[in-house]
Design a protein around this motif. Structure first.
Motif, PDB file in Angstrom:
ATOM      1  N   ALA A   1       0.850  -1.195   0.000  1.00 46.14           N
ATOM      2  CA  ALA A   1       0.000   0.000   0.000  1.00 46.14           C
ATOM      3  C   ALA A   1       0.880   1.237   0.000  1.00 46.14           C
ATOM      4  N   THR A   2       0.261   2.377  -0.325  1.00 40.85           N
ATOM      5  CA  THR A   2       0.942   3.664  -0.227  1.00 40.85           C
ATOM      6  C   THR A   2       0.640   4.246   1.140  1.00 40.85           C
ATOM      7  N   VAL A   3       1.680   4.498   1.921  1.00 41.80           N
ATOM      8  CA  VAL A   3       1.532   4.967   3.295  1.00 41.80           C
ATOM      9  C   VAL A   3       1.865   6.448   3.366  1.00 41.80           C
ATOM     10  N   THR A   4       1.039   7.197   4.081  1.00 45.26           N
ATOM     11  CA  THR A   4       1.299   8.614   4.303  1.00 45.26           C
ATOM     12  C   THR A   4       0.964   8.957   5.737  1.00 45.26           C
ATOM     13  N   ASN A   5       1.703   9.871   6.328  1.00 39.58           N
ATOM     14  CA  ASN A   5       1.373  10.360   7.665  1.00 39.58           C
ATOM     15  C   ASN A   5       0.552  11.639   7.620  1.00 39.58           C
ATOM     16  N   THR A   6       0.376  12.195   6.422  1.00 37.79           N
ATOM     17  CA  THR A   6      -0.367  13.439   6.270  1.00 37.79           C
ATOM     18  C   THR A   6      -1.320  13.337   5.094  1.00 37.79           C
ATOM     19  N   LEU A   7      -2.586  13.564   5.345  1.00 37.94           N
ATOM     20  CA  LEU A   7      -3.568  13.625   4.262  1.00 37.94           C
ATOM     21  C   LEU A   7      -3.722  15.081   3.848  1.00 37.94           C
ATOM     22  N   CYS A   8      -3.173  15.400   2.690  1.00 36.23           N
ATOM     23  CA  CYS A   8      -3.196  16.772   2.200  1.00 36.23           C
ATOM     24  C   CYS A   8      -3.431  16.725   0.689  1.00 36.23           C
ATOM     25  N   PRO A   9      -3.721  17.861   0.061  1.00 33.90           N
ATOM     26  CA  PRO A   9      -3.970  17.855  -1.382  1.00 33.90           C
ATOM     27  C   PRO A   9      -2.826  17.291  -2.198  1.00 33.90           C
ATOM     28  N   VAL A  10      -1.582  17.535  -1.809  1.00 35.78           N
ATOM     29  CA  VAL A  10      -0.444  17.040  -2.586  1.00 35.78           C
ATOM     30  C   VAL A  10      -0.382  15.524  -2.538  1.00 35.78           C
ATOM     31  N   THR A  11      -0.446  14.970  -1.337  1.00 37.32           N
ATOM     32  CA  THR A  11      -0.382  13.510  -1.177  1.00 37.32           C
ATOM     33  C   THR A  11      -1.529  12.834  -1.893  1.00 37.32           C
ATOM     34  N   LEU A  12      -2.731  13.342  -1.684  1.00 39.09           N
ATOM     35  CA  LEU A  12      -3.911  12.726  -2.287  1.00 39.09           C
ATOM     36  C   LEU A  12      -3.856  12.837  -3.809  1.00 39.09           C
ATOM     37  N   GLY A  13      -3.467  14.000  -4.312  1.00 42.38           N
ATOM     38  CA  GLY A  13      -3.406  14.188  -5.760  1.00 42.38           C
ATOM     39  C   GLY A  13      -2.404  13.266  -6.418  1.00 42.38           C
ATOM     40  N   GLN A  14      -1.242  13.095  -5.808  1.00 48.04           N
ATOM     41  CA  GLN A  14      -0.232  12.205  -6.382  1.00 48.04           C
ATOM     42  C   GLN A  14      -0.729  10.770  -6.429  1.00 48.04           C
ATOM     43  N   TRP A  15      -1.391  10.330  -5.368  1.00 52.53           N
ATOM     44  CA  TRP A  15      -1.881   8.950  -5.344  1.00 52.53           C
ATOM     45  C   TRP A  15      -3.003   8.736  -6.362  1.00 52.53           C
ATOM     46  N   LEU A  16      -3.922   9.681  -6.448  1.00 53.69           N
ATOM     47  CA  LEU A  16      -5.024   9.547  -7.390  1.00 53.69           C
ATOM     48  C   LEU A  16      -4.522   9.462  -8.828  1.00 53.69           C
ATOM     49  N   GLU A  17      -3.501  10.240  -9.142  1.00 51.12           N
ATOM     50  CA  GLU A  17      -2.996  10.276 -10.516  1.00 51.12           C
ATOM     51  C   GLU A  17      -2.099   9.081 -10.829  1.00 51.12           C
ATOM     52  N   HIS A  18      -1.408   8.565  -9.821  1.00 48.37           N
ATOM     53  CA  HIS A  18      -0.433   7.495 -10.071  1.00 48.37           C
ATOM     54  C   HIS A  18      -0.695   6.306  -9.147  1.00 48.37           C
ATOM     55  N   ARG A  19      -1.931   5.835  -9.119  1.00 51.21           N
ATOM     56  CA  ARG A  19      -2.239   4.688  -8.258  1.00 51.21           C
ATOM     57  C   ARG A  19      -1.436   3.463  -8.686  1.00 51.21           C
ATOM     58  N   PRO A  20      -0.649   2.889  -7.784  1.00 51.80           N
ATOM     59  CA  PRO A  20       0.152   1.715  -8.154  1.00 51.80           C
ATOM     60  C   PRO A  20      -0.730   0.489  -8.306  1.00 51.80           C
ATOM     61  N   ALA A  21      -0.269  -0.460  -9.094  1.00 51.70           N
ATOM     62  CA  ALA A  21      -0.997  -1.720  -9.239  1.00 51.70           C
ATOM     63  C   ALA A  21      -0.977  -2.468  -7.919  1.00 51.70           C
ATOM     64  N   PRO A  22      -2.099  -3.033  -7.497  1.00 52.85           N
ATOM     65  CA  PRO A  22      -2.126  -3.767  -6.222  1.00 52.85           C
ATOM     66  C   PRO A  22      -1.336  -5.057  -6.323  1.00 52.85           C
ATOM     67  N   PRO A  23      -0.832  -5.580  -5.207  1.00 53.23           N
ATOM     68  CA  PRO A  23      -0.043  -6.816  -5.229  1.00 53.23           C
ATOM     69  C   PRO A  23      -0.915  -8.020  -5.569  1.00 53.23           C
ATOM     70  N   MET A  24      -0.314  -9.041  -6.108  1.00 59.49           N
ATOM     71  CA  MET A  24      -1.014 -10.280  -6.448  1.00 59.49           C
ATOM     72  C   MET A  24      -0.986 -11.198  -5.233  1.00 59.49           C
ATOM     73  N   VAL A  25      -1.922 -10.980  -4.321  1.00 63.19           N
ATOM     74  CA  VAL A  25      -1.994 -11.749  -3.083  1.00 63.19           C
ATOM     75  C   VAL A  25      -3.373 -12.378  -2.989  1.00 63.19           C
ATOM     76  N   GLU A  26      -3.409 -13.635  -2.557  1.00 62.19           N
ATOM     77  CA  GLU A  26      -4.686 -14.308  -2.340  1.00 62.19           C
ATOM     78  C   GLU A  26      -4.598 -15.120  -1.057  1.00 62.19           C
ATOM     79  N   PHE A  27      -5.484 -14.827  -0.115  1.00 63.08           N
ATOM     80  CA  PHE A  27      -5.458 -15.498   1.180  1.00 63.08           C
ATOM     81  C   PHE A  27      -6.460 -16.651   1.203  1.00 63.08           C
ATOM     82  N   PRO A  28      -6.140 -17.732   1.923  1.00 63.30           N
ATOM     83  CA  PRO A  28      -7.031 -18.890   1.991  1.00 63.30           C
ATOM     84  C   PRO A  28      -8.145 -18.694   3.017  1.00 63.30           C
ATOM     85  N   ASP A  29      -8.989 -19.711   3.189  1.00 60.94           N
ATOM     86  CA  ASP A  29     -10.109 -19.662   4.126  1.00 60.94           C
ATOM     87  C   ASP A  29      -9.614 -20.057   5.514  1.00 60.94           C
ATOM     88  N   VAL A  30      -9.108 -19.091   6.236  1.00 62.72           N
ATOM     89  CA  VAL A  30      -8.555 -19.338   7.564  1.00 62.72           C
ATOM     90  C   VAL A  30      -9.656 -19.650   8.566  1.00 62.72           C
TER      91      VAL A  30
END
Length: 353
Positions: A283-312
């Protein structure tokens, strides 16, 4: 097998895990009595699956503007009432206590000499998992809040022999996909979050929080808390902005949603989760929610990891129904190596400090 199952109700993640466990346990000859604490009874919602559950006030934390308020937390919690609830909790006839970081059942079971099994994310935090030092009071809470005789931790990576993958309660994914961004920041000041989101009119947001009235405010749809509606929107959304609670981010990983997360400041669990997410690249981690941080993430959302969890939940329910007597090492190995399909290689060891 008769079990008293305690659930810390401060966050919805504990309750979501409990929903998965009650469905899994229903397939076995197990009698379960549920106890919830940490939130007023009238603030609990969608609780029908738990039947005639018990409720106690318990202990919780108070936050303000995205940060733990330790002074108000100490004033708000009634230690004498907590001790009375521990002493008076009826445990006759129970074979074991299971707790998802719920303190009354944990301490009462310990006092009665019953086996106390901890199943929850907090029991995975320690020497081997990424963990921040945190405030001294928060450290005491983590270490002493809900002591158990057998801890079974839940995490995104097998940091120790007692750590299992997340317990998930997700419906079948509905057809369709939207470009909406789901926002769930329950510890933040909601009007401030709405104003921040409105600075990006080219995007549509669905902002969830308890106490919100359902209405459209420009490009932001305000949504009161609802399990079914939230899971529906989560399944179809294009991304999630949230605090660093374990359960929601686990659901995002399972459904492969890009995540921007801000840990609740002063809360060891969330700060530790943020560190693990950053190390694993989940995930993308930030300690501050501000227009700069949010704008960068919205424009350049990284592809999510290929993870699959079983039925624990199904595996744990079977283990509990069998008396919880045998060791977990074989189950743990299967869940991480076989249950996840592609095997342990999908978890990036080289990114773990």
């Amino acid at each position: 097998m008769k079990i008293l199952y305690g659930v810390q109700g401060t966050g919805n993640g504990h309750i979501s895990r409990a929903r998965a466990m009650t469905e899994a346990l229903a397939a076995h000859d197990v009698e379960v009595t549920w106890l919830f604490s940490g939130r007023e009874r009238h603030e609990l919602f969608d609780m029908a699956p738990f039947g005639d559950f018990l409720h106690r006030r318990g202990l919780t934390f108070i936050s303000r503007a995205g940060r733990i308020d330790y002074g108000r937390t100490l004033i708000h919690n009634n230690l004498w009432r907590f001790l009375r609830d521990v002493r008076t909790l009826p445990l006759a006839g129970f074979d074991a206590v299971v707790t998802d970081f719920e303190p009354i059942t944990a301490w009462a079971g310990r006092r009665a000499g019953l086996p106390v099994i901890g199943i929850g994310h907090q029991y995975a935090l320690g020497d081997t998992a990424p963990t921040v030092a945190g405030h001294w009071l928060a450290r005491q809470v983590m270490n002493r809040f809900a002591p158990v005789t057998r801890p079974l931790g839940l995490h995104w990576y097998p940091y120790a022999d007692n750590v299992l993958p997340p317990i998930l309660h997700l419906p079948d994914r509905q057809a369709g996909r939207s470009e909406d961004i789901v926002v769930y920041l329950p510890f933040e000041e909601q009007p401030r979050i709405t104003g921040l989101l409105q600075q990006f009119p080219q995007y549509r947001f669905r902002q969830y929080a308890s106490g919100l009235a359902a209405m459209q405010v420009a490009n932001v749809l305000l949504c009161p808390t609802s399990t079914n509606n939230f899971k529906r929107d989560l399944a179809q959304c294009a991304g999630v902005i949230c605090n660093s609670g374990f359960e929601l981010i686990s659901e995002c990983l399972q459904w492969r949603k890009p995540v921007l997360t801000r840990p609740l400041q002063g809360q060891i669990e969330q700060l530790s989760n943020a560190r693990a997410l950053d190390q694993l690249g989940y995930a993308t981690v930030t300690n501050t929610l501000c227009p700069v941080t949010l704008g960068q993430w919205l424009e350049h959302r990284p592809a999510p990891p290929m993870v699959e969890f079983p039925d624990v939940a199904a595996c744990l329910a079977r283990w509990l129904a069998d008396g919880a007597g045998h060791e977990m090492c074989e189950m743990q190995r299967w869940l991480w190596l076989e249950g996840a399909g592609t095997g342990i290689g999908q978890f990036p060891r080289d990114k773990v400090a």
